[in-house]
Write a protein that holds these residues in place. Structure first.
Motif, mmCIF file in Angstrom:
data_model
loop_
_atom_site.group_PDB
_atom_site.id
_atom_site.type_symbol
_atom_site.label_atom_id
_atom_site.label_comp_id
_atom_site.label_asym_id
_atom_site.label_seq_id
_atom_site.Cartn_x
_atom_site.Cartn_y
_atom_site.Cartn_z
ATOM 1 N N CYS A 6 3.416 -11.122 2.895
ATOM 2 C CA CYS A 6 2.451 -11.221 1.791
ATOM 3 C C CYS A 6 1.447 -10.080 1.847
ATOM 4 O O CYS A 6 1.008 -9.569 0.821
ATOM 5 N N LEU A 7 1.085 -9.685 3.057
ATOM 6 C CA LEU A 7 0.137 -8.587 3.245
ATOM 7 C C LEU A 7 0.743 -7.283 2.743
ATOM 8 O O LEU A 7 0.058 -6.434 2.178
ATOM 9 N N ARG A 8 2.025 -7.131 2.971
ATOM 10 C CA ARG A 8 2.690 -5.881 2.594
ATOM 11 C C ARG A 8 3.198 -5.889 1.163
ATOM 12 O O ARG A 8 3.684 -4.875 0.669
ATOM 13 N N TRP A 9 3.133 -7.034 0.533
ATOM 14 C CA TRP A 9 3.716 -7.217 -0.793
ATOM 15 C C TRP A 9 3.181 -6.201 -1.787
ATOM 16 O O TRP A 9 1.982 -5.992 -1.922
#
Lengths: 246, 364
Positions: free
Chosen positions: A115-118
């Motif tokens: 989710c952080l890298r999304w």
């Protein structure tokens, strides 16, 4: 259609403090089927959904989705298996926009790092925009979900369900608070979705169930009272006694 | 995406304005140690006292940011964040104690004074390695992180939320305080650690070292802010917000909320540990009083006053409340606790979005 998994509830009972919310309930939903579930208040409709989605553990019985036993899994695991749920009271994230609500629901890796890298790519954006068009909320994309009307909230939650791309949709009272034309639109949408996916609709509104025009299951006191076409169950003497006659 | 002055656009402009304000504030902080070098007669001279107390407040601001990440975004109201701050401080304190070397009162080549006094023959195993600065810095983040991982895992997995979780974290810091008060824990009992001499070869009692620590803290604050910004502006940040507002709904979307909360909580504890580590050499002492539940509650009030759920708000709250505290505790020492309590009640009742909410209200 045959490649989908079927939902099989086998002798499911749920007991809350001595009260039997579900009583030896058995039900089969075939892949791609659209099934309506009706019944008087307290018949166990919502409890049935709670059991399928892992919110409530059954006291007895099995819940199989394909070969998988759902009673051993948690909510997130069941959702990732491809079972999506719309709640009776539309529930979404009021502090996020319509677009962001759909983005959270969009099928994608669910871990914190992922989710952080999304990054929202073109394909994902297109899918979200298509869904917004389908649920008629394109104009409201950047509005907070908290300021939507009740009908729009119903739509947004159906949209979130579609974003999850589930194999089985459980839809609890989708047309409560909708206008007649919205209700019609919803019926058409659900009929369109079924076929590719299985859909279970819990509803009070018999006209709506008639509009869906498929197999109907009548629940009463936690087990199946009658099953068949809408005309069949409406003419079933036991159904008339406990439900329609009231 | 929509009209130029839609609420979203206005919000974005306001946010930009707040960030610009914060950048100017950081610059002003940045020149404080330089102004300290001016002769005392110069009207722009900044006193030693003001520099050192501002250095402390910067550390508090990092703690406020870390708490805001857990509380304001993920909805984890920790009433024990002071424990992570104190553990980071103790890890730094252990390094500073080892750096005293033979300069202690008892002149023992290895053992800190309190160990000689208590009759220790050798360094306890858990003190090994703290002679190395990199190892100590690793412990500054790992120890608070590990505690948060254990406490967080057990409570999030059991779905302990809300006031129960708050009480649990409060109990955690209280238990640690009692433990650290004990002499046989090997952490100096109620005296804790003090009489630090040097860090990285620099004598701590010089204005140069003070300025160095001040800048290190300021850099840590900016980095923490950027980390939190990156996190909260990502989809992960929106998942946290969603968990805060309707956790069970997030589960039905297929998110394992335990791991998401744990990630935020552990990261938050690590940031708090860094804040504590920077704080200790600046104040020159760490003792079990830092674990006091009241400290953790004060940190919650900073964030509430500034505006939880906004990063600028957390920083603003830490500086405002601590500024007020410094002024009041000298002007009217007996009043401070009443003011603090009153502030919390007033903010909860009249300013649920804190000072930032007030500014935003004006901006509209």
């Amino acid at each position: 259609m045959s490649e989908g998994r079927r939902l099989y509830l086998d002798g499911v009972s749920v007991v809350f403090d001595g009260f039997r919310a579900l009583n030896n309930l058995s039900l089969i939903v075939e892949p791609g089927e659209l099934r309506s579930v009706i019944g008087p208040n307290g018949a166990g409709k919502t409890t049935m959904m709670d059991v399928i989605t892992g919110k409530t553990r059954p006291t007895a019985g099995k819940v199989l989705f394909g070969e998988t036993d759902l009673t051993r899994m948690d909510e997130a695991g069941i959702a990732n298996l491809g079972i999506g749920r719309k709640f009776q009271k539309p529930t979404m994230f009021d502090a996020l926009t319509v677009f962001e609500n759909l983005e959270l629901a969009l099928k994608a890796p669910r871990g914190p790092i992922a989710c952080l890298r999304w990054k929202l790519n073109g394909e994902a954006r297109t899918r979200i925009e298509q869904t917004m068009a389908e649920i008629g909320l394109t104009e409201r994309a950047q509005d907070l979900a908290g300021i939507l009307s009740h009908g729009q909230r119903q739509w947004l939650e159906i949209g979130m369900l579609l974003m999850q791309d589930p194999e089985l949709l459980l839809v609890d009272e989708p047309v409560a608070g909708m206008t007649d034309s919205e209700t019609e639109h919803t019926a058409a949408l659900l009929v369109r979705i079924a076929g590719k996916r299985s859909v279970v609709v819990v509803e009070h509104d018999l006209e709506f169930v008639r509009a869906l025009g498929r197999r109907v299951t009548v629940l009463c006191d936690g087990s199946v009272l009658s099953e068949g076409s809408i005309d069949h169950v409406q003419n079933d003497q036991r159904v008339i006694e406990v439900y329609l006659g009231r | 995406m929509s009209l130029a002055m839609s609420p979203i656009a206005a919000d974005a402009r306001l946010r930009l304005g707040l960030r610009a304000g914060l950048a100017i504030f950081v610059l002003l902080l940045g020149i404080m140690p330089l102004l300290n070098l001016l002769p005392v007669t110069n009207p722009l001279h900044v006193s030693d006292f003001l520099v050192s107390i501002t250095g402390k407040w910067i550390c508090y601001a990092i703690l406020a940011l870390s708490l805001d990440l857990a509380w304001g975004y993920a909805g984890i109201l920790s009433l024990g964040h002071g424990a992570f701050f104190a553990l980071g401080g103790y890890a730094m304190g252990m390094h500073l104690m080892r750096m005293i070397g033979p300069r202690g009162v008892y002149g023992h080549p290895v053992l800190p004074d309190f160990m000689v006094f208590l009759g220790y023959q050798e360094l306890p195993w858990y003190w090994l390695g703290f002679g190395s600065f990199p190892f100590a810095m690793l412990m500054v983040v790992l120890v608070p992180g590990a505690l948060a991982l254990i406490v967080g895992f057990l409570s999030f997995r059991s779905r302990i939320t809300g006031v129960y979780l708050s009480i649990l974290t409060q109990a955690m810091t209280f238990a640690l305080m009692l433990a650290f008060f004990r002499n046989d824990m090997g952490f100096g009992g109620n005296n804790g650690f003090t009489d630090f001499k040097e860090l990285l070869g620099f004598a701590l009692n010089t204005s140069g070292a003070r300025a160095g620590l001040f800048y290190a803290s300021l850099i840590a604050l900016v980095l923490s802010f950027l980390i939190c910004l990156r996190l909260t502006r990502s989809k992960y940040g929106r998942v946290l917000t969603a968990i805060r507002d309707a956790e069970s709904r997030v589960r039905f979307l297929g998110y394992n909320t335990t791991s998401h909360k744990l990630f935020a909580f552990v990261l938050s504890a690590m940031l708090a540990g860094v804040a504590g580590a920077l704080y200790v050499p600046q104040v020159g002492i760490i003792n079990p009083g830092e674990f006091s539940p009241a400290n953790s509650i004060e940190a919650v009030i900073w964030v509430a006053v500034g505006g939880r759920g906004t990063l600028v708000g957390a920083v603003l709250g830490a500086f405002t409340v601590n500024g007020l505290k410094t002024w009041l505790t000298s002007a009217a020492p007996d009043l401070w606790l009443f003011v603090l309590g009153g502030l919390f009640v007033a903010v909860t009742l009249f300013l649920p979005k804190g000072l930032i909410g007030l500014i935003k209200g004006r901006g509209r």
